[in-house]
Design a protein around this motif. Sequence first.
Motif, short mmCIF file in Angstrom:
data_model
loop_
_atom_site.label_atom_id
_atom_site.label_comp_id
_atom_site.label_asym_id
_atom_site.label_seq_id
_atom_site.Cartn_x
_atom_site.Cartn_y
_atom_site.Cartn_z
N LEU A 173 -9.66 -4.91 14.28
CA LEU A 173 -10.60 -3.79 14.39
C LEU A 173 -9.90 -2.47 14.09
CD1 LEU A 173 -12.74 -4.72 17.50
CD2 LEU A 173 -13.31 -4.96 15.09
N ARG A 220 -9.20 -2.30 10.39
CA ARG A 220 -10.41 -2.20 9.58
C ARG A 220 -10.97 -0.78 9.68
NH1 ARG A 220 -15.70 -6.13 9.58
NH2 ARG A 220 -16.94 -4.85 8.19
N ILE A 274 -15.44 -17.33 -0.38
CA ILE A 274 -16.56 -17.44 0.56
C ILE A 274 -17.19 -18.83 0.51
CG2 ILE A 274 -18.35 -16.57 -1.00
CD1 ILE A 274 -19.43 -15.14 1.61
N THR A 276 -17.72 -20.74 3.89
CA THR A 276 -19.04 -21.16 4.36
C THR A 276 -19.09 -22.67 4.56
OG1 THR A 276 -19.90 -19.37 3.01
CG2 THR A 276 -21.50 -20.91 3.91
N THR A 325 -17.39 -23.52 7.69
CA THR A 325 -18.19 -23.22 8.88
C THR A 325 -19.21 -24.31 9.12
OG1 THR A 325 -17.97 -20.92 8.19
CG2 THR A 325 -19.43 -21.36 10.03
N ALA A 326 -19.89 -24.72 8.05
CA ALA A 326 -20.89 -25.78 8.20
C ALA A 326 -20.23 -27.07 8.69
CB ALA A 326 -21.60 -26.00 6.87
N PHE A 358 -3.38 -10.35 8.74
CA PHE A 358 -4.29 -10.81 9.80
C PHE A 358 -4.87 -12.17 9.43
CE2 PHE A 358 -8.71 -11.38 11.02
CZ PHE A 358 -8.60 -11.38 12.39
N ILE A 369 -16.43 -19.14 14.23
CA ILE A 369 -17.64 -18.39 13.91
C ILE A 369 -17.31 -16.90 13.79
CG2 ILE A 369 -19.84 -17.60 14.90
CD1 ILE A 369 -20.20 -20.43 16.00
N PHE A 370 -16.48 -16.40 14.70
CA PHE A 370 -16.13 -14.98 14.63
C PHE A 370 -15.15 -14.70 13.51
CE2 PHE A 370 -17.88 -14.99 18.93
CZ PHE A 370 -18.75 -13.92 18.80
N PHE A 427 -14.96 -16.21 10.77
CA PHE A 427 -15.75 -16.25 9.54
C PHE A 427 -16.41 -14.90 9.30
CE2 PHE A 427 -19.90 -17.09 7.51
CZ PHE A 427 -19.45 -17.52 6.28
N ALA A 428 -17.02 -14.36 10.36
CA ALA A 428 -17.71 -13.08 10.19
C ALA A 428 -16.72 -11.97 9.88
CB ALA A 428 -18.50 -12.76 11.46
N LEU A 429 -15.52 -12.04 10.41
CA LEU A 429 -14.56 -10.96 10.21
C LEU A 429 -13.83 -11.10 8.88
CD1 LEU A 429 -12.96 -10.73 13.77
CD2 LEU A 429 -14.70 -9.27 12.79
N LEU A 450 -17.06 -12.13 5.38
CA LEU A 450 -18.30 -11.41 5.09
C LEU A 450 -18.14 -9.94 4.68
CD1 LEU A 450 -20.65 -12.98 7.77
CD2 LEU A 450 -20.31 -13.62 5.39
N ARG A 502 -18.93 -7.80 0.88
CA ARG A 502 -19.60 -8.61 -0.13
C ARG A 502 -20.66 -7.82 -0.87
NH1 ARG A 502 -16.51 -12.81 -1.44
NH2 ARG A 502 -15.37 -13.35 0.42
N SER A 503 -21.25 -6.83 -0.21
CA SER A 503 -22.37 -6.14 -0.82
C SER A 503 -21.90 -5.02 -1.74
CB SER A 503 -23.27 -5.56 0.27
OG SER A 503 -22.52 -4.66 1.08
#
Lengths: 535, 214, 91, 313
Positions: B44, B47, B63, B67, B70-71, B147, B200-201, B203-205, B208, B211-212
């Motif tokens: 954090l 970032r 990604i 992904t 994660t699945a 990290f 899960i966390f 993955f989000a950190l 994701l 990407r936009s």
Amino acid sequence: MSEKNYLTTDFTLRSWFLTTDHKRIAILYFASLIFFFFVGGAAATAIRIELATPQADLVSSDVYNRLFTMHGIIMVWFFLIPSIPNTLGNFIVPLMIGARDLAFPRLNLMSWYVFMLGGCVTLFAILAGGIDTGWTFYTPFSTLYSNSYVIVAAAGVFIAGFSSILTGLNFIVTIHRLRAPGLTWYRLPLFLWSLYATSVILVLATPVLAITLLLMATERFFGVGIFDPRIGGDPLLFQHLFWFYSHPAVYIMILPGMGVINELVSCFSRKEVFGYKFVAWCSLAIAAVGFLVWGHHMFVSGQSLVASLVFSFMSFIVAVPSAIKVFNWTATLHKGSIHFDAPMLYALAFIGLFTIGGLTGLFLACLAYDVHATDTYFVVAHFHYIMVGGMVTAYFGGLHYWWPKITGRLYSEYWARTAAVLIFFGFNLTFFPQIILGAEGMPRRYHVYPPEFQVWNVLSSGGAAILAVAYLMPLFYLGYSAFFGKRAPANPWDAPGLEWQTSSPPPEFNFETQPVVTREPYQYNERFEAEPQNA
Amino acid sequence: MPESSAVAPQYASIPHRDHTAELGMWVFIATEVLLFGGLILAYLVYRHAFPQGFAAGSRHTEIVIGTANTAVLLTSSFLVAWAVEIFSPATSKIVTWLLVGAACLGLVFIALKALEYSGEYDEHLVPGINFQFAGPKANGVQLFFIFYFIATAIHALHMLIGIGLLITLAIICRRASTKRHHTALHSAALYWHFVDVVWIFLFALIYLPGRSTS
Amino acid sequence: MTEWRPPIALVGAWLALLALLALTVALAYLPLGAGNGVVALTIGTIKAGLVAAIFMELRHRGGLTLIFAGAGLFWLGILLWLGSMDFLTRT
Amino acid sequence: MWRQWIPFWQPGLSTHSGDVDLLFAGLLIVSALVIGLLFFLLTLFCTRYRAGNQTDRDHRVKKSWHWEVSWTAASFVCFLGLFIWGASVYFQIYRTPADEHDVFVVAKQWMWKTQHPGGQSEIDALHIPIKRPVRLVMASQDVIHSFFIPALRLKHDVVPGRYQDLEIEVDKPGHYHLFCAEYCGTDHSGMIGEVVAMEPSDFSNWLTQQAPSSPLASEGSQLFRELGCSGCHGNGSAVRAPPLEGVYGKPVPLSDGTTVIADDKYIRDSILMPRSQVVASYQPVMPSFEGKISEDQLLRLVAYIKSLAGHQS
């Protein structure tokens, strides 16, 4: 003795090194800790001899830096943190709650092996050439500049951390699940409340130390890492992570000491502890608020002023429950029937020394004064008043108190009282001058120093000599008593705790029949005549 | 020692032992949360300091693999939860297969992770070994990948331990499944789910951000 | 012979987790600015909550287990809050 | 000032150190009261209620909560007062200094190198005029050091990778210790020096007597050319780079829409990490000078860019 006790069930080495009996594991810890205490103490002695003169005459700077680092690392992680929890706690907790063992006996044994592994790795680092980073391992010195065995030492501490976690976990679960019938939370002796609070810190803070040391070692190994200022990393982040563990670790070191003092003060004034519920909750409050104050180690480091403000405020807050405890111990004495046996002398010494330590802590929590005092001998004196004056004194007190239960023998009261008094005076002579040195501005970790500081340093070194002798004394008279002392009765202090209801030393599974608790703790019979102990 | 009784001497009964074990596992998980917590704080902080660099670093991760992993992990967790739910001596065969399946999915995760690591090695994204990244965001990207590697490596280590536990339990269930192994299975399952939650966390950190934008 | 079938809650949780995974990946590509991070972490928290409540059976557990499970998170919150405070308020 | 009326009170070497001394005295008094009360009670109880002493032990205080609440409240109020006092002085000490007489301090294992704007540099010493605030701009070449002047009750860590401002002011001429207070390796205890405070006239004499060297800014100007900065930032260059004249101390609009003040820290960051905060409407084309330039050289460049804005240094 006709009945077999935990010491006489079996005499083989195997029965000791593969034991799952919490009492034997406590003895294993005890033997290891004595060793580490004297290793750390030897370093301290060398430091004090060197500092008796302003010049460098005994050792070189590099050796001096390795000495104080070794003193810090050994004393913090291999003596103070495991001291009361792993020896007295391990021995007494199941006895106090009327259980036959800890919840996870094999985990308990494993924790000792992990501890010893960590200890051996650290000793290897010391013997191979030492570490010169200070016990705080500050980056970037530790990662990029030090030419010593930093990774090995960090690995030793890292491993020992798992031992702490396992012990904490074991205590938490044991205190929750294995209490004797009728032993509700408010009937628990306060020693258990404080050990519970300690365990919470052990479990929640130690992993952060583990990850911090791992990050530091990775950075050192690969030459680049998260704290590396050359790529925009921030050395202050290391300090935040380090103190997130290391400040609560201070409470790991002092809370068990406070717990012991509750038992001693109430036993030797033959009264219940004043304000039981307040004292109990204060332990938990210290454990919780103790996590909110770590930034007070960083008031001059360049952290934001807002952060300093919050951390300073929290530091004052955490002093409140400590103050409450001191007041309650004093109030416990009121209208008591006070016996000055050796454990009580240690307890009284604790109250005095801890109070001085706590008050110097207020100076350091106070932002503007900390700017002057931090990283000077003021800090050194402050935490030695807490750690040595507080914790070690409480440890000795507890050791004397439960010695008859542990060994089944009585020690020499005369020598015990002499040692207690000597420790008190030696301690003050060693560390009070350091308060003055700090206020005058002598920085810590100085190998040579300007000559105007010499007077106080000489006094301090003189006190250290007395203290060294005083700390050696129990080794002899307690050691002697363990083999040749008078046999102890089951309850030499006429105390009501469950641990005194079984024989001394206790049988292998502690109690012949499951004890049932029907009353509050500390219901003392006022007319207790101390056993004639001068054997 | 007078062993051989159904429960160790410090326990009053079998449920007493089981509850104690479960509590112990939860304390252990609390410890683990803080272990990863230190890393998350570092993430954090950096970032916040290098938002662009972290977005750029994130875009260099795979990604698709992330992904898929994660699945895989969620499914494996599901299988373990299923095994715990239906555990009894009568269903030991199914339970065994469920655990083997979960462990295999764990191995798939590790294999995909290894694939991803080797890809990053080829792209010169491993700090301290062969990191090369030109441009203004190099510092942030490097911190991101430090990290990334430490967090995923520690997570993978947890996975390996978990896979070992699952296989051990599968073997036990196959050989002699009794009621008392339910606790062991339950504890191992808690651990496995926890490793899942950490991922899960992560993955989000890790995968994701950024990407936009490009 | 129905005892080997997974309870409906488990299947539901599993499907929900996979759906949330698809959702979070899709949303990551929407340009929301700072909102992307918030969305990712919110969905992550929901997923973690599902795993904890259903796979780890927290919904059937008593207060003590909940406290133990929450303690780690609470202290994590302290670490993140006070730890990042310094960096967020530097001048 | 009301403080002059306190009997036997020595005003400190500076306003701030006087404040800290007063705070110290306050803390000492509180501590003495607490210790006194505690030791009095301990002694009283230990003598009166020692076992075997016939005394009244009836009517023990049983209800404890109002005692608890009162001493909790008392400690809390007392601590709160100390907190506010300490914090207010702290903010005084560490307030962001105005633009004053600047001195650059570079810490490295194991020496302090100080540089005056006129180019006079000193090792392990710092000469300053009295009764005038001096702003230190501190940087570390390697590990964390800490700049500590006990006589001024003042200390600040010098962390590598960033600049640290610190304002000092001395009211009395004299020689004072300068220590490194953060452990920094082998010769940590040798990293000491002295601060020499002089009358302003003596100070200017001293400045002129120093070995003649060019002012920092002109050395910076030379570096500016040697390192090739002038190729882009200079007048009439082919590459479009932001002009540096007059930029120091002014707000700079950045390409991400925010604004920063072009202070020492920003200039330093722009040289080392040029693409992290790009000026609006310019291309991020500047190479990083990370690892190619020492802290000493950086300080000279900063001084030069300051001089372009008409600052004395």
